[in-house]
Design an enzyme around this catalytic site. Sequence first.
Site, PDB file in Angstrom:
ATOM      1  N   GLU A  17      -5.522   8.057   8.433  1.00 29.03           N
ATOM      2  CA  GLU A  17      -5.441   8.911   7.199  1.00 29.03           C
ATOM      3  C   GLU A  17      -3.851   9.181   7.101  1.00 29.03           C
ATOM      4  O   GLU A  17      -3.241  10.102   7.928  1.00 29.03           O
ATOM      5  CB  GLU A  17      -6.276  10.118   7.196  1.00 29.03           C
ATOM      6  CG  GLU A  17      -5.928  11.056   6.315  1.00 29.03           C
ATOM      7  CD  GLU A  17      -5.908  10.635   4.814  1.00 29.03           C
ATOM      8  OE1 GLU A  17      -6.879   9.696   4.357  1.00 29.03           O
ATOM      9  OE2 GLU A  17      -5.097  10.892   4.072  1.00 29.03           O
ATOM     10  N   SER A  18      -3.166   8.503   6.014  1.00 25.77           N
ATOM     11  CA  SER A  18      -1.977   8.684   6.047  1.00 25.77           C
ATOM     12  C   SER A  18      -1.214  10.076   5.806  1.00 25.77           C
ATOM     13  O   SER A  18      -0.193  10.554   6.402  1.00 25.77           O
ATOM     14  CB  SER A  18      -1.412   7.799   4.594  1.00 25.77           C
ATOM     15  OG  SER A  18      -1.855   8.566   3.539  1.00 25.77           O
TER      16      SER A  18
ATOM     17  N   TRP B  25      -7.228  -7.031   4.698  1.00 24.75           N
ATOM     18  CA  TRP B  25      -5.812  -7.606   5.375  1.00 24.75           C
ATOM     19  C   TRP B  25      -5.946  -8.413   6.399  1.00 24.75           C
ATOM     20  O   TRP B  25      -6.460  -8.095   7.317  1.00 24.75           O
ATOM     21  CB  TRP B  25      -5.125  -6.182   5.546  1.00 24.75           C
ATOM     22  CG  TRP B  25      -5.080  -5.168   4.629  1.00 24.75           C
ATOM     23  CD1 TRP B  25      -5.537  -3.816   4.652  1.00 24.75           C
ATOM     24  CD2 TRP B  25      -4.310  -5.166   3.321  1.00 24.75           C
ATOM     25  NE1 TRP B  25      -5.112  -3.245   3.364  1.00 24.75           N
ATOM     26  CE2 TRP B  25      -4.417  -3.896   2.523  1.00 24.75           C
ATOM     27  CE3 TRP B  25      -3.338  -6.176   2.825  1.00 24.75           C
ATOM     28  CZ2 TRP B  25      -3.894  -3.667   1.368  1.00 24.75           C
ATOM     29  CZ3 TRP B  25      -2.820  -5.858   1.623  1.00 24.75           C
ATOM     30  CH2 TRP B  25      -3.100  -4.722   0.836  1.00 24.75           C
TER      31      TRP B  25
ATOM     32  N   ARG C 145     -14.282   1.416   5.735  1.00 24.67           N
ATOM     33  CA  ARG C 145     -13.313   0.500   5.158  1.00 24.67           C
ATOM     34  C   ARG C 145     -12.293   0.134   6.347  1.00 24.67           C
ATOM     35  O   ARG C 145     -12.013   0.937   7.201  1.00 24.67           O
ATOM     36  CB  ARG C 145     -12.862   0.966   4.119  1.00 24.67           C
ATOM     37  CG  ARG C 145     -13.762   1.096   2.994  1.00 24.67           C
ATOM     38  CD  ARG C 145     -12.753   2.284   1.913  1.00 24.67           C
ATOM     39  NE  ARG C 145     -11.640   1.642   1.385  1.00 24.67           N
ATOM     40  CZ  ARG C 145     -10.829   2.205   1.043  1.00 24.67           C
ATOM     41  NH1 ARG C 145     -10.613   3.531   1.175  1.00 24.67           N
ATOM     42  NH2 ARG C 145      -9.437   1.711   0.801  1.00 24.67           N
ATOM     43  N   TYR C 146     -11.972  -1.021   6.137  1.00 27.06           N
ATOM     44  CA  TYR C 146     -10.670  -1.657   6.918  1.00 27.06           C
ATOM     45  C   TYR C 146      -9.341  -1.315   6.408  1.00 27.06           C
ATOM     46  O   TYR C 146      -8.716  -2.244   6.079  1.00 27.06           O
ATOM     47  CB  TYR C 146     -10.968  -3.038   7.420  1.00 27.06           C
ATOM     48  CG  TYR C 146     -12.339  -3.508   7.858  1.00 27.06           C
ATOM     49  CD1 TYR C 146     -12.981  -2.803   9.081  1.00 27.06           C
ATOM     50  CD2 TYR C 146     -13.519  -3.959   7.071  1.00 27.06           C
ATOM     51  CE1 TYR C 146     -14.127  -2.847   9.784  1.00 27.06           C
ATOM     52  CE2 TYR C 146     -14.704  -4.303   7.768  1.00 27.06           C
ATOM     53  CZ  TYR C 146     -15.270  -3.560   8.871  1.00 27.06           C
ATOM     54  OH  TYR C 146     -16.318  -4.022   9.487  1.00 27.06           O
ATOM     55  N   SER C 147      -9.017  -0.303   6.273  1.00 28.27           N
ATOM     56  CA  SER C 147      -7.809   0.201   5.612  1.00 28.27           C
ATOM     57  C   SER C 147      -6.601   0.332   6.533  1.00 28.27           C
ATOM     58  O   SER C 147      -6.687   0.452   7.479  1.00 28.27           O
ATOM     59  CB  SER C 147      -8.210   1.501   4.708  1.00 28.27           C
ATOM     60  OG  SER C 147      -8.326   2.578   5.575  1.00 28.27           O
ATOM     61  N   VAL C 148      -5.430   0.244   5.674  1.00 31.54           N
ATOM     62  CA  VAL C 148      -4.110   0.529   6.164  1.00 31.54           C
ATOM     63  C   VAL C 148      -3.739   2.070   5.661  1.00 31.54           C
ATOM     64  O   VAL C 148      -4.054   2.183   4.591  1.00 31.54           O
ATOM     65  CB  VAL C 148      -3.127  -0.606   5.994  1.00 31.54           C
ATOM     66  CG1 VAL C 148      -3.264  -1.671   6.814  1.00 31.54           C
ATOM     67  CG2 VAL C 148      -2.751  -0.772   4.594  1.00 31.54           C
TER      68      VAL C 148
ATOM     69  N   CYS D  55       0.873  -1.167   0.001  1.00 36.08           N
ATOM     70  CA  CYS D  55      -0.047   0.052  -0.103  1.00 36.08           C
ATOM     71  C   CYS D  55       0.883   1.159  -0.012  1.00 36.08           C
ATOM     72  O   CYS D  55       1.761   1.423   0.963  1.00 36.08           O
ATOM     73  CB  CYS D  55      -0.980  -0.107   1.212  1.00 36.08           C
ATOM     74  SG  CYS D  55      -1.913   1.501   1.515  1.00 36.08           S
TER      75      CYS D  55
ATOM     76  N   TYR E 169      -5.181   4.160  -8.848  1.00 34.12           N
ATOM     77  CA  TYR E 169      -6.495   3.427  -8.343  1.00 34.12           C
ATOM     78  C   TYR E 169      -7.633   3.684  -9.369  1.00 34.12           C
ATOM     79  O   TYR E 169      -8.260   2.735  -9.607  1.00 34.12           O
ATOM     80  CB  TYR E 169      -6.838   4.064  -6.828  1.00 34.12           C
ATOM     81  CG  TYR E 169      -5.832   3.302  -5.960  1.00 34.12           C
ATOM     82  CD1 TYR E 169      -6.240   2.399  -5.264  1.00 34.12           C
ATOM     83  CD2 TYR E 169      -4.680   4.169  -5.798  1.00 34.12           C
ATOM     84  CE1 TYR E 169      -5.260   1.794  -3.996  1.00 34.12           C
ATOM     85  CE2 TYR E 169      -3.902   3.629  -4.726  1.00 34.12           C
ATOM     86  CZ  TYR E 169      -4.132   2.655  -3.934  1.00 34.12           C
ATOM     87  OH  TYR E 169      -3.342   2.021  -2.932  1.00 34.12           O
TER      88      TYR E 169
HETATM   89  N1  LIG Z   1      -6.851   7.650   2.477  1.00 33.18           N
HETATM   90  C1  LIG Z   1      -6.200   6.476   2.880  1.00 33.18           C
HETATM   91  C2  LIG Z   1      -6.202   5.427   2.036  1.00 33.18           C
HETATM   92  C3  LIG Z   1      -5.979   4.381   2.503  1.00 33.18           C
HETATM   93  C4  LIG Z   1      -6.129   3.018   1.570  1.00 33.18           C
HETATM   94  O1  LIG Z   1      -6.741   3.261   0.730  1.00 33.18           O
HETATM   95  N2  LIG Z   1      -5.452   1.836   1.674  1.00 33.18           N
HETATM   96  C5  LIG Z   1      -5.840   0.663   1.066  1.00 33.18           C
HETATM   97  C6  LIG Z   1      -4.611  -0.135   0.438  1.00 33.18           C
HETATM   98  S1  LIG Z   1      -3.727   0.879  -0.685  1.00 33.18           S
HETATM   99  C7  LIG Z   1      -6.577  -0.257   2.156  1.00 33.18           C
HETATM  100  O2  LIG Z   1      -6.149  -0.443   3.053  1.00 33.18           O
HETATM  101  N3  LIG Z   1      -7.728  -0.758   1.555  1.00 33.18           N
HETATM  102  C8  LIG Z   1      -8.500  -1.849   2.177  1.00 33.18           C
HETATM  103  C9  LIG Z   1      -9.824  -1.800   2.323  1.00 33.18           C
HETATM  104  O3  LIG Z   1     -10.225  -0.750   2.056  1.00 33.18           O
HETATM  105  O4  LIG Z   1     -10.474  -2.745   2.528  1.00 33.18           O
HETATM  106  C10 LIG Z   1      -4.890   7.089   3.448  1.00 33.18           C
HETATM  107  O5  LIG Z   1      -4.213   7.833   2.731  1.00 33.18           O
HETATM  108  O6  LIG Z   1      -4.476   6.669   4.454  1.00 33.18           O
END
Ligand SMILES: N[C@@H](CCC(=O)N[C@@H](CS)C(=O)NCC(=O)O)C(=O)O
Length: 289
Positions: free
Chosen positions: A155-156, A100, A137-140, A60, A203
């Site tokens: 938020e990065s 993840w 969403r469950y994002s990193v 990511c 993306y």
């Molecule tokens: N705006 C967020 C975007 C983070 C993001 O989109 N991460 C993606 C991986 S590149 C993710 O973890 N997606 C998993 C999901 O949404 O289920 C940031 O910049 O931190």
Amino acid sequence: MVLMDSLKTRSMAQAALTWVSKTGAFVATPSTIRNFISKDQTSQFPAESGRYHLYLSYACPWASRCLAYLKLKGLEKAIGYTVVKPIFERTKETDEHFGWVFPASSTEEVGADPDHLNGAKSVRELYELGSSNYSGRYSVPVLWDKKLKTIVNNESSEIIRMFNTEFNEIAENADLDLYPSHLRAVIDEVNEWVFDAINYGVYKCGFAIKQGPYDEAVVTLYDALDKCEDILSKQRYICGNEFTEADIRLFVTLIRCRKLDVDVVLGIERGDDNAVNSWASLLYNGIEH
Ligand SMILES: N[C@@H](CCC(=O)N[C@@H](CS)C(=O)NCC(=O)O)C(=O)O
């Protein structure tokens, strides 16, 4: 290129389908956990050594910017980190969500770690641990507070700003300022078009499910890459002669756009140690010389 080429795995494709609009274009959902760690020791989330932990994926680019900052600022002793497995897996037996996950042991997947801190099996579980009513969403990246047992921020773009300024009492490279006041206007301006056309742009290309939105995004992306080429043929860094936040934000996406580096990225996703080392050396040396 035909758009579906980039939807490499079934699980990623399934997840992507939940992020596209009716027009077939990819639409990012804003991050919703936006607390701020402060150097002010009376704040809710004061900067402290050993209190915060970063969860990330090497795949990511958003999460990788946070790791780059953590290393460049010399925060490795103060803030630990855990890396997820490279490919999405089912996160629960009871539903169809893919996301993840952590390996069960340190030998299961090279380059990924079990979650020794919380014992979570997935990033989803971390969000559920941190908040009983989370619905995004469950994002990193995930920046975790060990003391309050919750997510501080996901938020990065905000996590890197905290790493830049708020931990300077602890950071080994406290003098490094990647968002200096005299360059803020130009950094903001570069970040805006780089975000839209390149960071988010890849993306919009990769996750579009109709040819129209894909064609539009790909032209914008390549125009922006040409603009970078032009700027970087005249000056060392994207905002002038100083290395800044904007270079890191651009780099983490660019490294995934070049043929050679795609191989490295795929190697990282396979858990290949050489690829991880080569990525790290590009990250630390490639942008500095
Ligand atoms: N705006 C967020 C975007 C983070 C993001 O989109 N991460 C993606 C991986 S590149 C993710 O973890 N997606 C998993 C999901 O949404 O289920 C940031 O910049 O931190």
